[in-house]
Motif scaffolding. Sequence first.
Motif, PDB file in Angstrom:
ATOM      1  N   ARG A  65       0.833  -1.209   0.000  1.00  0.00           N
ATOM      2  CA  ARG A  65       0.000   0.000   0.000  1.00  0.00           C
ATOM      3  C   ARG A  65       0.860   1.249   0.000  1.00  0.00           C
ATOM      4  NH1 ARG A  65      -5.439  -0.742   1.101  1.00  0.00           N
ATOM      5  NH2 ARG A  65      -5.924  -2.759   2.042  1.00  0.00           N
TER       6      ARG A  65
ATOM      7  N   TYR B 247      -3.876 -10.276  -3.741  1.00  0.00           N
ATOM      8  CA  TYR B 247      -4.034  -9.663  -2.410  1.00  0.00           C
ATOM      9  C   TYR B 247      -4.890 -10.549  -1.501  1.00  0.00           C
ATOM     10  CZ  TYR B 247      -5.705  -6.438   1.187  1.00  0.00           C
ATOM     11  OH  TYR B 247      -6.053  -5.880   2.392  1.00  0.00           O
TER      12      TYR B 247
ATOM     13  N   TRP C 205      -0.511 -15.142   4.847  1.00  0.00           N
ATOM     14  CA  TRP C 205      -0.941 -14.580   6.148  1.00  0.00           C
ATOM     15  C   TRP C 205      -1.323 -15.685   7.137  1.00  0.00           C
ATOM     16  CZ3 TRP C 205      -0.889  -9.783   8.453  1.00  0.00           C
ATOM     17  CH2 TRP C 205      -1.624  -9.659   9.630  1.00  0.00           C
TER      18      TRP C 205
ATOM     19  N   ASP D  89       7.270  -6.296   3.518  1.00  0.00           N
ATOM     20  CA  ASP D  89       6.212  -7.212   3.912  1.00  0.00           C
ATOM     21  C   ASP D  89       5.873  -8.384   2.994  1.00  0.00           C
ATOM     22  OD1 ASP D  89       4.931  -7.823   6.163  1.00  0.00           O
ATOM     23  OD2 ASP D  89       3.409  -6.271   6.061  1.00  0.00           O
TER      24      ASP D  89
ATOM     25  N   GLN E  44       3.450  -9.389   1.256  1.00  0.00           N
ATOM     26  CA  GLN E  44       2.835  -9.357  -0.078  1.00  0.00           C
ATOM     27  C   GLN E  44       3.911  -9.348  -1.171  1.00  0.00           C
ATOM     28  OE1 GLN E  44       2.523  -6.890   2.188  1.00  0.00           O
ATOM     29  NE2 GLN E  44       0.388  -6.680   2.830  1.00  0.00           N
TER      30      GLN E  44
ATOM     31  N   HIS F  75       6.872  -7.622   8.270  1.00  0.00           N
ATOM     32  CA  HIS F  75       6.124  -7.061   9.409  1.00  0.00           C
ATOM     33  C   HIS F  75       5.332  -8.120  10.171  1.00  0.00           C
ATOM     34  CE1 HIS F  75       6.721  -2.696   8.576  1.00  0.00           C
ATOM     35  NE2 HIS F  75       7.063  -3.199   7.401  1.00  0.00           N
TER      36      HIS F  75
ATOM     37  N   HIS G 113      10.856  -8.300  13.176  1.00  0.00           N
ATOM     38  CA  HIS G 113      10.575  -7.597  14.428  1.00  0.00           C
ATOM     39  C   HIS G 113      11.335  -8.216  15.603  1.00  0.00           C
ATOM     40  CE1 HIS G 113       7.525  -4.800  13.186  1.00  0.00           C
ATOM     41  NE2 HIS G 113       6.708  -5.724  12.737  1.00  0.00           N
TER      42      HIS G 113
ATOM     43  N   MET H  27       9.858  -2.702  15.433  1.00  0.00           N
ATOM     44  CA  MET H  27       9.317  -1.420  14.949  1.00  0.00           C
ATOM     45  C   MET H  27       8.707  -0.602  16.093  1.00  0.00           C
ATOM     46  SD  MET H  27       6.634  -0.912  11.906  1.00  0.00           S
ATOM     47  CE  MET H  27       6.096   0.681  11.371  1.00  0.00           C
TER      48      MET H  27
ATOM     49  N   ARG I 159      -7.634  -4.613  14.017  1.00  0.00           N
ATOM     50  CA  ARG I 159      -8.374  -4.947  12.807  1.00  0.00           C
ATOM     51  C   ARG I 159      -9.147  -6.212  13.123  1.00  0.00           C
ATOM     52  NH1 ARG I 159      -5.724  -7.133   9.342  1.00  0.00           N
ATOM     53  NH2 ARG I 159      -3.746  -7.155  10.440  1.00  0.00           N
TER      54      ARG I 159
ATOM     55  N   ARG J 207     -10.047  -6.839   5.156  1.00  0.00           N
ATOM     56  CA  ARG J 207     -10.025  -7.993   4.233  1.00  0.00           C
ATOM     57  C   ARG J 207     -11.374  -8.723   4.173  1.00  0.00           C
ATOM     58  NH1 ARG J 207      -4.247  -9.605   6.963  1.00  0.00           N
ATOM     59  NH2 ARG J 207      -3.387  -7.547   6.647  1.00  0.00           N
TER      60      ARG J 207
ATOM     61  N   ASP K  66       0.856 -12.158  16.491  1.00  0.00           N
ATOM     62  CA  ASP K  66       0.935 -10.814  15.923  1.00  0.00           C
ATOM     63  C   ASP K  66       2.401 -10.490  15.690  1.00  0.00           C
ATOM     64  OD1 ASP K  66       0.108  -8.327  15.069  1.00  0.00           O
ATOM     65  OD2 ASP K  66      -1.179  -7.961  16.811  1.00  0.00           O
ATOM     66  N   GLY K  67       2.714  -9.996  14.492  1.00  0.00           N
ATOM     67  CA  GLY K  67       4.104  -9.689  14.170  1.00  0.00           C
ATOM     68  C   GLY K  67       4.705  -8.761  15.218  1.00  0.00           C
ATOM     69  N   MET K  68       4.030  -7.625  15.473  1.00  0.00           N
ATOM     70  CA  MET K  68       4.506  -6.691  16.479  1.00  0.00           C
ATOM     71  C   MET K  68       3.341  -6.305  17.387  1.00  0.00           C
ATOM     72  SD  MET K  68       6.463  -4.712  18.139  1.00  0.00           S
ATOM     73  CE  MET K  68       8.042  -5.044  17.469  1.00  0.00           C
ATOM     74  N   ASN K  69       2.434  -5.493  16.902  1.00  0.00           N
ATOM     75  CA  ASN K  69       1.279  -4.876  17.559  1.00  0.00           C
ATOM     76  C   ASN K  69       1.643  -3.494  18.084  1.00  0.00           C
ATOM     77  OD1 ASN K  69      -0.856  -4.035  19.460  1.00  0.00           O
ATOM     78  ND2 ASN K  69      -1.735  -5.962  18.770  1.00  0.00           N
TER      79      ASN K  69
HETATM   80  O1  LIG Z   1      -3.118  -3.721   4.123  1.00  0.00           O
HETATM   81  P1  LIG Z   1      -4.146  -4.513   4.875  1.00  0.00           P
HETATM   82  O2  LIG Z   1      -4.405  -5.840   4.266  1.00  0.00           O
HETATM   83  O3  LIG Z   1      -5.377  -3.722   5.124  1.00  0.00           O
HETATM   84  O4  LIG Z   1      -3.551  -4.835   6.338  1.00  0.00           O
HETATM   85  C1  LIG Z   1      -3.026  -3.864   7.221  1.00  0.00           C
HETATM   86  C2  LIG Z   1      -1.592  -4.145   7.588  1.00  0.00           C
HETATM   87  O5  LIG Z   1      -1.578  -5.258   8.461  1.00  0.00           O
HETATM   88  C3  LIG Z   1      -0.345  -5.885   8.790  1.00  0.00           C
HETATM   89  O6  LIG Z   1       0.335  -5.270   9.873  1.00  0.00           O
HETATM   90  C4  LIG Z   1       1.555  -5.754  10.415  1.00  0.00           C
HETATM   91  O7  LIG Z   1       2.468  -4.695  10.570  1.00  0.00           O
HETATM   92  C5  LIG Z   1       2.475  -4.005  11.807  1.00  0.00           C
HETATM   93  C6  LIG Z   1       3.592  -2.991  11.777  1.00  0.00           C
HETATM   94  O8  LIG Z   1       4.825  -3.580  11.551  1.00  0.00           O
HETATM   95  C7  LIG Z   1       2.656  -4.980  12.961  1.00  0.00           C
HETATM   96  O9  LIG Z   1       2.601  -4.270  14.195  1.00  0.00           O
HETATM   97  C8  LIG Z   1       1.541  -6.019  12.923  1.00  0.00           C
HETATM   98  O10 LIG Z   1       1.762  -6.982  13.930  1.00  0.00           O
HETATM   99  C9  LIG Z   1       1.494  -6.696  11.567  1.00  0.00           C
HETATM  100  O11 LIG Z   1       0.340  -7.539  11.516  1.00  0.00           O
HETATM  101  C10 LIG Z   1       0.503  -6.058   7.552  1.00  0.00           C
HETATM  102  O12 LIG Z   1       1.771  -6.604   7.846  1.00  0.00           O
HETATM  103  C11 LIG Z   1       0.614  -4.832   6.694  1.00  0.00           C
HETATM  104  O13 LIG Z   1       1.342  -5.112   5.486  1.00  0.00           O
HETATM  105  C12 LIG Z   1      -0.782  -4.407   6.316  1.00  0.00           C
HETATM  106  O14 LIG Z   1      -0.748  -3.248   5.523  1.00  0.00           O
END
Ligand SMILES: O=P(O)(O)OC[C@H]1O[C@H](O[C@H]2O[C@H](CO)[C@@H](O)[C@H](O)[C@H]2O)[C@H](O)[C@@H](O)[C@@H]1O
Length: 733
Positions: A10, A88, A97, A142, A144, A166, A197, A236, A283, A321, A382-385
């Motif tokens: 994004r 996606y 994911w 990331d 994707q 991430h 992370h 992060m 989310r 999503r 969760d990767g980070m949160n």
């Molecule tokens: O782009 P989306 O499909 O709407 O999703 C949103 C983002 O979610 C994910 O977040 C991750 O990154 C955070 C920051 O490093 C981390 O704190 C969290 O634990 C992760 O889940 C995803 O990795 C992003 O690419 C998305 O844009």
Amino acid sequence: MQKIHIVSNRLPFSIKEDGENITLEASVGGLATGMKSIYKDYGGTWIGWPGIDSDTISNDKMEAIDNLFIEEKCASVHLNSEEIHLFYEGFSNRTIWPLFHYFTQFADFNQEDWETYKAVNQKFADAAIETMDDGDAVWVHDYQLLLVPEMIKSKKPNVTIGFFLHIPFPSYEVFRMLPWRKEIIKGMLGADLIGFHTYDYERHFFSCVRRLFGYEISFNQIHIEERIIIADSFPMGIDYEKFLKSAQEVGMKSITEKSELHKELDKYFLSSPDRKLILSIDRLDYTKGIPNRLKAFARFLEKYPEFRQKVTLIMLAVPSRGQVDHYQQLKKEVDELVGQINGAYGSINYTPIWYFYRSLPFNNLIELYSSCDVALITPVRDGMNLVAKEYVASRINNTGALILSEMAGVAKEMGEALLINPVDDEEMADCIHQALTMPVDEQKSRMSFMKERIQRYDVFKWANEFIKSLKKAESIQTDFLAKRITKQLANKLVEKYSGSKKRAIFLDYDGTLAHFKKNPLDAKPDEELHSIIKNLTSNKQNTVTIISGRDRYTLEKWFNGHKVNLICEHGVWLKTVDGEWEMLTTVNNNWMPNVRPVMENFVDRTPGSFIEEKNYSLVWHYRKSEPEQGELRANELKDELNTHLSNHNLEIMEGNKVIEVKSGGINKGVAALKFLNNQPFDFIMAIGDDWTDEFMFRELPESAVTIKVGLKHTKAAYKVESVDAVRGLLKMM
Ligand SMILES: O=P(O)(O)OC[C@H]1O[C@H](O[C@H]2O[C@H](CO)[C@@H](O)[C@H](O)[C@H]2O)[C@H](O)[C@@H](O)[C@@H]1O
Ligand SMILES: O=c1ccn([C@@H]2O[C@H](COP(=O)(O)OP(=O)(O)O)[C@@H](O)[C@H]2O)c(=O)[nH]1
């Protein structure tokens, strides 16, 4: 390093439409905040998807949107309906994911999704390649875009590539399920620096690299033939100051300035002084553990009835999503659970859960963070949160309690939070009770420790640390290239060789002349090697010596008929071309009966390992063992041997996947010097790949051409990347 570009799925702006009027709105997310400082300061471009379906809008409108992005130094990658569906929603969010978050039962393995994932990754890579000049750097983000680093590197080897994941990187036992696991790792290894992370994700990645490709990893560097890749962890952070300041501003607002939400929160507290609020924000994602959290809250109300009417859970679930079936099912499950709990424990003037299924503007988030007594953040993975960090940063007077899942990357940095197992309802219910009754002093003490850490390592520091490491990765690669024998340098060495009259050439065997094999006896010379040695030794001006750790019988058999000298067992034995075996030094092996049982115990405990017995040394091989176990045991063995060796003059040598014990004072350096015996050689060359060869590199005269095979740090003057490169060089001589 010139410009630094960013590539992410994004872009950091979303499109806002007001009738005919289209504008861009800056994202406030952590990635957008951290990266803005980087790509703008370094004059780069941000490449990504604008978040719209290109099939649904006209070309003119798309062009207008692209132009708005160009003004912000962004380049858009267009995705059509099919790509959004298969890339996606499909491979990214139905395969990677769930798998990377250990939801293996949710992961789809669909060939069409994979093909589209590859094609779309190529689109992103092409857009980046078009934007970049040689000498630039790019930071890819990331899951994707896991294939993008390799796609860029293969077309633009002269750019430095960073990649940051991430989300978690799973254990090999889970990752191996992916039919395209090798392609994914290869894609990531196109980067020069790979960031995670946490250290756990990093070590899982290393374990996959070792198991799938067998590449050598020393410390945090992966050695591939022509490249060194660094992997490291960079937790992060958030824009700490922004959250703190906004929370201070919220605290100073007069009634009339307050938002509707804030007034509601005030009213709630005013209605009864002992009322408390618990906050939950994420989310709507199955990884976030929302149903478990709701069940635990219900259990808390059941177990601690005195808190009914007094405690409310504010649950903000941001739509995410929604086209993916598991997210739709989760929405249904959460709706039902909220209904059930509110039905069971609510009354006319008490609603246990205030549930919002939407996103809220930044200011409202701050109001929630600063008003809620407890944050309940309990993802299953969760990767980070970042929400956890944002809550802490917004607590201006250091009160409040954070309940945090140990499965979130952020838990590694938040030891002072109340850490819980997110599927243990009972523990979570008790923790909620503990948080609500925690003395203020304890709240302040815990909060201030956490605050200090997230203040120090904020999102800017995170981004800068990554860039610093990226520059270091670039310079490690440059160092390697400086010592590397290029075509030009090889020609010069050959010129030097040709101009000399009496030459001594020392060649290590395994890893230098021949590739490693799982079974060492399978690494015998092939046709090509026989012809290289024949050619070298047929020149009367050359004195060629194979100098190896191997036993003398094997080498004698393998090089029977060649006019080559043999030095074996790291310098114990010498056999000149027409001579007999002689000992270069006097040694005994009366220590062997003591050491052998120690090694045997390690063979029993380490599947795949075995002992090789040479005349004057014992070797424990672990090339066939499970890699981490092998290394762990190797360290243990060294430790144990040290206690057994103190009475003998022995040495422990660590080679490539071997631990060798031999009498002290013997090494390839001493042997090579004895062999040279002050003869007037005007060209000395030594080639070797491991630690045992460093003795040669150190002892030989400075004028010698010393060459290390591999990328590791060395005393040698030059480096070549592989056995094939050694053979190529020798063929030129
Ligand atoms: O782009 P989306 O499909 O709407 O999703 C949103 C983002 O979610 C994910 O977040 C991750 O990154 C955070 C920051 O490093 C981390 O704190 C969290 O634990 C992760 O889940 C995803 O990795 C992003 O690419 C998305 O844009
Ligand atoms: O209504 C909302 C709720 C949350 N967030 C932000 O969304 C991010 C969530 O990031 P996190 O790392 O917690 O999880 P992710 O959603 O990336 O998996 C945080 O920065 C929140 O401030 C937001 O912008 N609006």
